[in-house]
Design a protein around this motif. Structure first.
Motif, PDB file in Angstrom:
ATOM      1  N   UNK A  24      50.387-140.073  18.541  1.00 39.01           N
ATOM      2  CA  UNK A  24      50.647-140.634  19.870  1.00 39.01           C
ATOM      3  C   UNK A  24      49.464-141.492  20.289  1.00 39.01           C
ATOM      4  N   UNK A  25      49.737-142.693  20.759  1.00 38.89           N
ATOM      5  CA  UNK A  25      48.700-143.584  21.271  1.00 38.89           C
ATOM      6  C   UNK A  25      48.969-143.885  22.743  1.00 38.89           C
ATOM      7  N   UNK A  26      47.912-143.855  23.553  1.00 38.71           N
ATOM      8  CA  UNK A  26      48.026-144.141  24.974  1.00 38.71           C
ATOM      9  C   UNK A  26      47.013-145.189  25.410  1.00 38.71           C
ATOM     10  N   UNK A  27      47.257-145.776  26.586  1.00 34.05           N
ATOM     11  CA  UNK A  27      46.322-146.735  27.164  1.00 34.05           C
ATOM     12  C   UNK A  27      44.971-146.080  27.383  1.00 34.05           C
ATOM     13  N   UNK A  28      43.915-146.888  27.344  1.00 32.92           N
ATOM     14  CA  UNK A  28      42.576-146.388  27.639  1.00 32.92           C
ATOM     15  C   UNK A  28      42.421-146.134  29.136  1.00 32.92           C
ATOM     16  N   UNK A  29      41.276-145.573  29.529  1.00 34.50           N
ATOM     17  CA  UNK A  29      41.026-145.210  30.932  1.00 34.50           C
ATOM     18  C   UNK A  29      41.164-146.420  31.849  1.00 34.50           C
ATOM     19  N   UNK A  30      41.551-146.149  33.099  1.00 35.61           N
ATOM     20  CA  UNK A  30      41.748-147.216  34.080  1.00 35.61           C
ATOM     21  C   UNK A  30      41.076-146.845  35.395  1.00 35.61           C
ATOM     22  N   UNK A  31      40.448-147.836  36.019  1.00 36.45           N
ATOM     23  CA  UNK A  31      39.868-147.691  37.358  1.00 36.45           C
ATOM     24  C   UNK A  31      40.444-148.811  38.208  1.00 36.45           C
ATOM     25  N   UNK A 132      45.402-140.462  29.487  1.00 33.04           N
ATOM     26  CA  UNK A 132      44.804-141.652  30.099  1.00 33.04           C
ATOM     27  C   UNK A 132      44.263-141.266  31.461  1.00 33.04           C
ATOM     28  N   UNK A 133      42.955-141.369  31.632  1.00 34.05           N
ATOM     29  CA  UNK A 133      42.325-141.019  32.905  1.00 34.05           C
ATOM     30  C   UNK A 133      42.436-142.203  33.864  1.00 34.05           C
ATOM     31  N   UNK A 134      43.036-141.968  35.019  1.00 32.57           N
ATOM     32  CA  UNK A 134      43.196-142.996  36.047  1.00 32.57           C
ATOM     33  C   UNK A 134      42.417-142.591  37.289  1.00 32.57           C
ATOM     34  N   UNK A 135      41.577-143.492  37.778  1.00 32.69           N
ATOM     35  CA  UNK A 135      40.851-143.267  39.031  1.00 32.69           C
ATOM     36  C   UNK A 135      41.209-144.363  40.018  1.00 32.69           C
TER      37      UNK A 135
END
Length: 312
Positions: A24-31, A132-135
């Protein structure tokens, strides 16, 4: 990779055995800023025999995953009630899907996971991405990289349960926002995992964060002059990853050995190819700063308080 149990929209992950199968591949972190529209988190995998895609949310304060929704490529997506108005799930193909945040709010800050499975049953295995960590940035808070300091061991540190004398080095990264950081250690340039314990999540202090990590080594390794103990901190600012490190040199009786004796800690920051090196403190100032810093640190964190999990 794990099997899961889903009840009332909440998933608990059980790491029973490692299976080499679906990747499984996901988008990288987003701020992002509050009010940002159409924030996308992409997910893809490599096995068409797993047509069902799930999406989950995990908040920092919760160890569990909360189900957002799920569905097949050719069917209507299913949502948990509280997410349906805020999030959209789309399927581009059997192997691809996207979670879309329509209007970013502070409450959307979380880690989002996608998973692939064959059918909607608790008995079927589901394969998860790394998340994917979203802030969503808080108004008035400024994106800031960390300051990193390594504290040498105490001379009075006790023996462990096996009556072996150990020494503990403490790394403190502070003054950063948001909490997109990771901490690692090296000894003489070699990565170290055994004896490392790091906080999770980072501790909020006013409008910034701080995190501590501890490295416990055999006393003889610390007392061997010339050994270099380095704490490495990576920080994602929304566009780039900034790498900052601080180090101390092992020595006799807990004193710091350094090629330039007036230095207590050398700090380096790498960002866009540039390097900044901290200026050395004189010996008197070093003792004063160290004493004040330890006092403040103990007051801030609370004696005996720890969120750490040791890796062995």
């Amino acid at each position: 990779m794990c099997q899961f149990i889903c009840s009332l929209g909440i998933i608990f992950v059980c790491f029973t055995h490692e299976v080499q199968s679906v990747i499984i591949k996901q988008s990288s972190a987003k701020i992002v800023r509050k009010g940002a529209k159409g924030i996308q988190i992409d997910c893809s995998h490599d096995d068409s025999s797993y047509p069902l895609m799930y999406w989950y949310q995990r908040k920092d304060e919760s160890p569990s995953l909360t189900l957002i929704g799920f569905g097949y490529e050719s069917s209507t997506q299913n949502y948990e009630d509280r997410f349906e108005e805020r999030l959209n799930i789309t399927r581009e193909s059997v192997l691809q899907g996207t979670l879309v945040l329509t209007d970013a709010a502070e409450s959307d800050s979380a880690v989002y996971f996608c998973a692939a499975s064959t059918h909607v049953t608790n008995s079927e295995p589901a394969f998860f991405g790394k998340g994917t960590k979203l802030t969503v940035l808080e108004p008035g808070c400024i994106v800031s990289p960390p300051t990193v300091v390594v504290l040498p061991p105490s001379e009075k540190e006790c023996r462990d349960r096996k009556e072996q004398l150990k020494k503990t080095l403490v790394c403190v990264a502070s003054g950063f926002y948001p909490d997109h950081v990771s901490v690692s250690w090296t000894v003489n340039g070699q990565s170290v995992i055994k004896g490392v314990a790091s906080d999770h999540p980072a501790l909020r202090v006013d409008d910034k964060y701080q995190i501590t990590s501890r490295l416990r080594v055999e006393a003889r390794k610390w007392y061997t002059g010339g050994n270099i103990f380095t704490c490495n901190v990576s920080f994602f600012n929304g566009n780039d990853t900034i790498y900052t490190s601080a180090e101390v040199y092992g020595g006799v009786d807990g004193t710091v050995q350094h090629p330039e004796p007036l230095g207590v800690t050398e700090t380096q920051t790498w960002f866009m190819g540039s390097t900044v090196q901290g200026a050395p403190l004189n010996m008197i100032d070093r003792n004063i700063v160290y004493g004040v810093f330890v006092t403040i640190l103990a007051w801030k964190l609370g004696l005996g308080r720890s969120h750490a999990t040791a890796k062995k």
